[in-house]
Motif scaffolding. Structure first.
Motif, PDB file in Angstrom:
ATOM      1  N   ARG A 230      21.612  37.547  44.087  1.00 61.39           N
ATOM      2  CA  ARG A 230      22.174  36.618  45.061  1.00 61.39           C
ATOM      3  C   ARG A 230      22.886  35.456  44.382  1.00 61.39           C
ATOM      4  NH1 ARG A 230      16.877  35.969  49.042  1.00 61.39           N
ATOM      5  NH2 ARG A 230      16.501  38.214  49.385  1.00 61.39           N
ATOM      6  N   TRP A 231      22.551  35.185  43.147  1.00 62.31           N
ATOM      7  CA  TRP A 231      23.078  34.004  42.474  1.00 62.31           C
ATOM      8  C   TRP A 231      24.162  34.331  41.464  1.00 62.31           C
ATOM      9  CZ3 TRP A 231      17.270  32.919  41.574  1.00 62.31           C
ATOM     10  CH2 TRP A 231      16.718  32.422  42.748  1.00 62.31           C
ATOM     11  N   LEU A 232      24.394  35.616  41.208  1.00 59.16           N
ATOM     12  CA  LEU A 232      25.447  36.019  40.280  1.00 59.16           C
ATOM     13  C   LEU A 232      26.566  36.707  41.043  1.00 59.16           C
ATOM     14  CD1 LEU A 232      23.509  37.413  37.177  1.00 59.16           C
ATOM     15  CD2 LEU A 232      24.514  35.162  37.490  1.00 59.16           C
ATOM     16  N   LYS A 233      27.787  36.430  40.633  1.00 60.70           N
ATOM     17  CA  LYS A 233      28.955  37.040  41.249  1.00 60.70           C
ATOM     18  C   LYS A 233      30.026  37.242  40.187  1.00 60.70           C
ATOM     19  CE  LYS A 233      32.470  36.410  44.829  1.00 60.70           C
ATOM     20  NZ  LYS A 233      33.002  35.497  45.866  1.00 60.70           N
ATOM     21  N   VAL A 234      30.699  38.391  40.249  1.00 55.74           N
ATOM     22  CA  VAL A 234      31.759  38.737  39.310  1.00 55.74           C
ATOM     23  C   VAL A 234      33.042  38.944  40.086  1.00 55.74           C
ATOM     24  CG1 VAL A 234      32.549  40.386  37.578  1.00 55.74           C
ATOM     25  CG2 VAL A 234      30.140  39.799  37.704  1.00 55.74           C
ATOM     26  N   ASP A 235      34.130  38.357  39.635  1.00 53.67           N
ATOM     27  CA  ASP A 235      35.451  38.643  40.199  1.00 53.67           C
ATOM     28  C   ASP A 235      36.413  38.973  39.065  1.00 53.67           C
ATOM     29  OD1 ASP A 235      36.189  36.233  39.047  1.00 53.67           O
ATOM     30  OD2 ASP A 235      36.159  35.128  40.916  1.00 53.67           O
ATOM     31  N   TRP A 236      37.496  39.638  39.435  1.00 52.97           N
ATOM     32  CA  TRP A 236      38.410  40.256  38.474  1.00 52.97           C
ATOM     33  C   TRP A 236      39.821  40.028  38.988  1.00 52.97           C
ATOM     34  CZ3 TRP A 236      36.869  44.193  34.626  1.00 52.97           C
ATOM     35  CH2 TRP A 236      37.940  44.820  34.004  1.00 52.97           C
ATOM     36  N   THR A 237      40.646  39.361  38.217  1.00 50.81           N
ATOM     37  CA  THR A 237      42.041  39.127  38.599  1.00 50.81           C
ATOM     38  C   THR A 237      42.952  39.638  37.499  1.00 50.81           C
ATOM     39  OG1 THR A 237      41.984  36.890  37.657  1.00 50.81           O
ATOM     40  CG2 THR A 237      41.465  37.115  39.999  1.00 50.81           C
ATOM     41  N   ALA A 238      44.117  40.138  37.893  1.00 51.34           N
ATOM     42  CA  ALA A 238      45.088  40.688  36.948  1.00 51.34           C
ATOM     43  C   ALA A 238      46.466  40.160  37.294  1.00 51.34           C
ATOM     44  CB  ALA A 238      45.076  42.219  36.977  1.00 51.34           C
ATOM     45  N   ASP A 239      47.321  40.090  36.278  1.00 49.65           N
ATOM     46  CA  ASP A 239      48.678  39.604  36.503  1.00 49.65           C
ATOM     47  C   ASP A 239      49.574  40.652  37.132  1.00 49.65           C
ATOM     48  OD1 ASP A 239      48.673  41.267  34.337  1.00 49.65           O
ATOM     49  OD2 ASP A 239      49.983  40.028  33.088  1.00 49.65           O
TER      50      ASP A 239
ATOM     51  N   THR B 201      41.517  38.812  33.811  1.00 48.65           N
ATOM     52  CA  THR B 201      40.571  37.712  33.635  1.00 48.65           C
ATOM     53  C   THR B 201      39.300  38.041  34.407  1.00 48.65           C
ATOM     54  OG1 THR B 201      42.366  36.105  33.425  1.00 48.65           O
ATOM     55  CG2 THR B 201      40.179  35.245  33.910  1.00 48.65           C
ATOM     56  N   VAL B 202      38.189  38.098  33.696  1.00 52.75           N
ATOM     57  CA  VAL B 202      36.879  38.377  34.288  1.00 52.75           C
ATOM     58  C   VAL B 202      36.102  37.075  34.348  1.00 52.75           C
ATOM     59  CG1 VAL B 202      34.806  39.802  34.172  1.00 52.75           C
ATOM     60  CG2 VAL B 202      36.956  40.677  33.264  1.00 52.75           C
TER      61      VAL B 202
ATOM     62  N   LEU C 156      36.565  35.300  30.797  1.00 53.27           N
ATOM     63  CA  LEU C 156      36.966  36.033  29.596  1.00 53.27           C
ATOM     64  C   LEU C 156      38.226  36.820  29.922  1.00 53.27           C
ATOM     65  CD1 LEU C 156      36.121  36.679  26.662  1.00 53.27           C
ATOM     66  CD2 LEU C 156      34.916  38.677  27.540  1.00 53.27           C
ATOM     67  N   THR C 157      39.183  36.828  28.999  1.00 47.28           N
ATOM     68  CA  THR C 157      40.473  37.497  29.200  1.00 47.28           C
ATOM     69  C   THR C 157      40.541  38.774  28.376  1.00 47.28           C
ATOM     70  OG1 THR C 157      41.552  35.380  29.608  1.00 47.28           O
ATOM     71  CG2 THR C 157      42.970  37.234  29.077  1.00 47.28           C
ATOM     72  N   LEU C 158      40.975  39.872  29.030  1.00 45.54           N
ATOM     73  CA  LEU C 158      41.132  41.172  28.392  1.00 45.54           C
ATOM     74  C   LEU C 158      42.554  41.661  28.585  1.00 45.54           C
ATOM     75  CD1 LEU C 158      37.914  42.941  29.750  1.00 45.54           C
ATOM     76  CD2 LEU C 158      38.150  41.774  27.561  1.00 45.54           C
ATOM     77  N   ASP C 159      42.930  42.642  27.773  1.00 45.02           N
ATOM     78  CA  ASP C 159      44.209  43.344  27.896  1.00 45.02           C
ATOM     79  C   ASP C 159      43.927  44.823  28.099  1.00 45.02           C
ATOM     80  OD1 ASP C 159      45.797  41.100  27.652  1.00 45.02           O
ATOM     81  OD2 ASP C 159      45.899  41.237  25.465  1.00 45.02           O
TER      82      ASP C 159
ATOM     83  N   SER D  57      35.493  44.590  43.342  1.00 46.08           N
ATOM     84  CA  SER D  57      36.595  45.280  44.019  1.00 46.08           C
ATOM     85  C   SER D  57      37.883  45.020  43.247  1.00 46.08           C
ATOM     86  CB  SER D  57      36.723  44.783  45.464  1.00 46.08           C
ATOM     87  OG  SER D  57      37.811  45.411  46.106  1.00 46.08           O
ATOM     88  N   PHE D  58      38.381  46.077  42.590  1.00 44.45           N
ATOM     89  CA  PHE D  58      39.619  45.968  41.823  1.00 44.45           C
ATOM     90  C   PHE D  58      40.232  47.349  41.693  1.00 44.45           C
ATOM     91  CE2 PHE D  58      41.873  46.313  37.768  1.00 44.45           C
ATOM     92  CZ  PHE D  58      42.827  45.330  37.939  1.00 44.45           C
ATOM     93  N   SER D  59      41.551  47.419  41.772  1.00 42.33           N
ATOM     94  CA  SER D  59      42.263  48.682  41.588  1.00 42.33           C
ATOM     95  C   SER D  59      43.589  48.404  40.908  1.00 42.33           C
ATOM     96  CB  SER D  59      42.495  49.390  42.926  1.00 42.33           C
ATOM     97  OG  SER D  59      43.316  48.608  43.773  1.00 42.33           O
ATOM     98  N   LEU D  60      43.991  49.324  40.064  1.00 40.76           N
ATOM     99  CA  LEU D  60      45.247  49.233  39.332  1.00 40.76           C
ATOM    100  C   LEU D  60      45.997  50.545  39.519  1.00 40.76           C
ATOM    101  CD1 LEU D  60      47.082  47.687  37.338  1.00 40.76           C
ATOM    102  CD2 LEU D  60      45.805  48.755  35.481  1.00 40.76           C
ATOM    103  N   LEU D  61      47.186  50.474  40.114  1.00 42.35           N
ATOM    104  CA  LEU D  61      47.989  51.663  40.387  1.00 42.35           C
ATOM    105  C   LEU D  61      48.947  51.891  39.227  1.00 42.35           C
ATOM    106  CD1 LEU D  61      48.696  53.879  42.481  1.00 42.35           C
ATOM    107  CD2 LEU D  61      50.435  52.330  43.371  1.00 42.35           C
ATOM    108  N   VAL D  62      48.896  53.090  38.652  1.00 41.92           N
ATOM    109  CA  VAL D  62      49.741  53.445  37.511  1.00 41.92           C
ATOM    110  C   VAL D  62      50.722  54.517  37.985  1.00 41.92           C
ATOM    111  CG1 VAL D  62      49.797  54.200  35.120  1.00 41.92           C
ATOM    112  CG2 VAL D  62      47.794  52.961  35.978  1.00 41.92           C
TER     113      VAL D  62
END
Length: 396
Positions: A49-58, A71-72, A126-129, A163-168
């Motif tokens: 209940r106290w932890l949450k993860v979100d994921w954003t991409a350019d 960015t995580v 944290l930033t990933l590629d 919730s994250f999706s990347l269309l290739v």
């Protein structure tokens, strides 16, 4: 013996000594050792209940080989710090990751681990590629979180929703030189099926009729005549291209062969045709030999422009698990078409059954061009009808 039993044993010994000696310190110290296992169980049931993860991409829609900066963020809403917290993320094996603390591949999957040191009531990022190398959709629905346990040997592991999706998109296949004008249907006379208005050439005005578009009203002429006037445009004829993609079954038991490479070349060639039509403003409709929502084939109505191109590329990127239909049955439906439109067939297998279907199309007045993708390079073959209704292959 697990990690809880030593604490319980130590607590029992201290409480037994406190019972014999009557020491209040031993009572408190022994009760603390017995309380810690219960506190650990309470923490494990409520940490989610106290932890949450979100994921954003350019970027959310990319071509293969394009790096995506991600960015995580890990949000800690509890009053306890979370040092050395690890996130374990699973990706397809064709995705390469840079910037992760640990990375490994196993069973056609890529596993990465990210370390966070999150203070109380704070957020760590944290930033990933990520670089995908194949078409498809990269889905992320959950991640595994591992925190430092209160008892050694018993890490606290939980699953956090994400919730994250990347269309290739598929990579367009290099095409041979195309000249669509040479394969347009015979005859230049306008018909209702092929008559369109070219919005770039104004021919004049006429009185307004109910049903005319508001955007086609000529307001200056309306002001001069005090009656609504509608613009008239020059007429033009454009061929409605019918692009047919031949998708083979994923596995053919009779031939004991997989057709993954052939289907990928077919999909890449259809992507290249979509790019070509987008650049030259050509209208086309798409047929695929796969079933779609109970239908015997996949059919996308004719269209052009950016939205139509993006929709086609999205459908090609998501084309994975499918049930195929025979190509000959699809071509049989096109034979009964009243309009003599040009047909572009993209196939990795040009056998005698397909040749017979092409002959029937030619006898009915259709023009057929075939892109053979059986090899690494696509080969164009154009077919014409002679005076005696015989097929003749014309080299490009």
């Amino acid at each position: 013996m697990n990690a809880k039993q030593p604490f319980q044993l130590i607590g029992f010994i201290l409480l037994f000594g406190a019972l014999l000696s009557g020491s209040g310190f031993l009572w408190i110290f022994g009760g603390l050792f017995l309380f810690l296992p219960a506190a650990q169980e309470w923490w494990q049931t409520r940490i989610g209940r106290w932890l949450k993860v979100d994921w954003t991409a350019d970027q959310s829609r990319v071509m293969p080989g394009t790096p995506v900066q991600v960015t995580v963020r890990l949000h800690n809403r509890s009053w306890l710090p979370l040092p050395a917290t690890w996130l374990r993320i699973t990706l397809p094996d064709h995705v390469t990751v840079t910037g992760a603390a640990e990375s490994s591949q196993s069973n056609q999957r890529t596993y990465i681990r990210l370390r966070f040191d999150v203070p109380a009531r704070k957020t760590a990022a944290l930033t990933l590629d990520l670089t995908p190398h194949k078409r498809g959709v990269v889905w992320l629905t959950d991640v595994e979180c591992e925190t430092i346990p209160l008892f050694l040997g018993e890490p606290s592991t939980l699953t956090l929703p994400l919730s994250f999706s990347l269309l290739v998109y598929p990579t367009p296949l290099p095409l041979p030189p195309l000249a669509f004008d040479e394969t347009e249907p015979e005859g230049s006379s306008l018909s209702r099926q092929r008559q369109q208005e070219d919005m770039t050439f104004l021919r004049g005005v006429r009185p307004y009729f109910p049903g005319d578009r508001i955007k086609n009203i000529h307001w200056k002429a309306t002001a001069k005549t005090n009656t609504l006037q509608t613009r008239l445009f020059e007429h033009t004829a454009r061929s409605n291209w019918r692009v047919v993609g031949h998708i083979l079954p994923s596995y053919e038991p009779s031939l004991q062969r997989h057709n993954h490479d052939e289907n990928e070349r077919t999909i890449s060639c259809m992507a290249a045709i979509s790019v070509y039509c987008r650049r030259h403003s050509l209208s086309y409709e798409l047929f695929l030999t796969v079933k779609q929502r109970g239908r015997e084939l996949y059919h996308l109505p004719a269209g052009s422009g950016k939205s139509h191109h993006l929709y086609v590329m999205t459908q090609l990127a998501q084309l994975h698990h499918y049930f195929t239909t025979p190509l000959t049955s699809l071509l049989r439906r096109l034979e009964d078409s009243s309009s003599k439109d040009a047909i572009l067939l993209i196939t990795p297998r040009l056998d005698e059954h397909v040749q017979a279907s092409i002959d029937r199309l030619l006898r009915r007045g259709h023009r057929v061009a075939v892109l053979d993708v059986s090899g690494e390079q696509a080969a164009l073959r154009r077919y014409e009808t002679t005076a005696i209704q015989r097929r003749r292959a014309v080299s490009p």
